[in-house]
Design an enzyme around this catalytic site. Structure first.
Site, PDB file in Angstrom:
ATOM      1  N   LYS A 142       0.849  -1.186   0.000  1.00 30.80           N
ATOM      2  CA  LYS A 142       0.000   0.000   0.000  1.00 30.80           C
ATOM      3  C   LYS A 142       0.886   1.237   0.000  1.00 30.80           C
ATOM      4  O   LYS A 142       1.786   1.353   0.850  1.00 30.80           O
ATOM      5  CB  LYS A 142      -0.822   0.007   1.293  1.00 30.80           C
ATOM      6  CG  LYS A 142      -2.304  -0.138   1.103  1.00 30.80           C
ATOM      7  CD  LYS A 142      -2.939  -0.289   2.453  1.00 30.80           C
ATOM      8  CE  LYS A 142      -4.255   0.387   2.521  1.00 30.80           C
ATOM      9  NZ  LYS A 142      -4.857   0.259   3.854  1.00 30.80           N
TER      10      LYS A 142
HETATM   11  C1  E4P Z   1      -8.228   0.359   3.953  1.00 30.69           C
HETATM   12  O1  E4P Z   1      -7.391   0.067   3.126  1.00 30.69           O
HETATM   13  C2  E4P Z   1      -8.093   1.512   4.872  1.00 30.69           C
HETATM   14  O2  E4P Z   1      -6.937   1.399   5.598  1.00 30.69           O
HETATM   15  C3  E4P Z   1      -9.263   1.611   5.799  1.00 30.69           C
HETATM   16  O3  E4P Z   1     -10.426   1.166   5.153  1.00 30.69           O
HETATM   17  C4  E4P Z   1      -9.423   2.983   6.413  1.00 30.69           C
HETATM   18  O4  E4P Z   1     -10.614   3.002   7.156  1.00 30.69           O
HETATM   19  P1  E4P Z   1     -10.955   4.164   8.216  1.00 30.69           P
HETATM   20  O5  E4P Z   1     -11.284   5.399   7.451  1.00 30.69           O
HETATM   21  O6  E4P Z   1     -12.119   3.640   8.985  1.00 30.69           O
HETATM   22  O7  E4P Z   1      -9.713   4.345   9.052  1.00 30.69           O
END
Ligand code: E4P
Length: 202
Positions: A83
């Site tokens: 990521k």
């Molecule tokens: C996924 O890849 C993200 O890290 C995650 O969905 C972020 O979610 P949040 O906005 O609830 O922290």
């Protein structure tokens, strides 16, 4: 639509994986910190439980540092996806890494323009954050729809992951739009299986 779980909690991953509905896992630095365990060994364990793509986030911000960290993460297991937050350096690193066969999940995406750039840089996945857009009073699902329609126009290979999902309705709406993947928190997956009439019927 494939379902990923959005967590670094190994027990939760094992439980949901046992249902036979899980296609992958996404983690982020906050989710990993919450588990208070060594990062690399946790990611290795998750990658051994679920055979699909496991996203682990690179925290570096400068191109060469991102590339170095991404290579280290990708070496953990074959199913690791790195990521990378969308920035100019993140895009440049994605171009280099994707050419080398390392799959990138471009994260912290909040607009169709960002998703378009991620796709052009060679990202295998792009993650628009639905809930965080809703949080500031904008339309997260509307942004998701824009991204899906742009990608459909050109038949891009990049898969769209609906991220920052907050409740079961987000999952239904994402599926109605035809998104490739939704990454869903443990609590929301647990809520998806429940219905009061099922309980009453049993
Ligand atoms: C996924 O890849 C993200 O890290 C995650 O969905 C972020 O979610 P949040 O906005 O609830 O922290």
């Amino acid at each position: 639509m494939k379902i990923f779980i959005d967590t670094a909690n190994v027990d939760h991953i094992r439980e949901i994986n046992s249902w036979g509905i899980l296609s992958g896992v996404t983690t982020n630095p906050s989710l990993c910190a919450r588990e208070q365990k060594e990062f690399y060994s946790t990611i290795r364990e998750i990658a051994s439980i679920v055979k699909g793509p496991i996203s682990a986030e690179a925290c570096s911000m400068e191109k060469e540092e991102i590339i170095k960290e991404a290579r280290e993460l990708a070496a953990i297991a074959e199913n690791i996806v790195v990521k990378i937050p969308i920035t100019p350096d993140g895009l440049a690193a994605t171009k280099v890494l994707s050419k080398d066969g390392i799959r990138i999940n471009m994260t912290l995406v909040f607009s169709a323009n960002q998703a378009l750039l991620a796709s052009q840089a060679g990202a295998a996945y792009v993650s628009p954050f639905i809930g965080r857009i809703d949080d500031i009073g904008h339309d997260g699902m509307g942004v998701l729809y824009e991204i899906i329609s742009v990608f459909e126009n050109y038949d891009f290979d990049t898969e769209i992951i609906a991220a920052s999902i907050r409740h079961p309705l987000h999952v239904v709406q994402a599926a109605q739009m035809g998104v490739d993947i939704a990454t869903v928190p443990y609590e929301v997956i647990k809520a998806m299986v429940k219905h009061p009439l099922t309980d009453k019927g049993i």
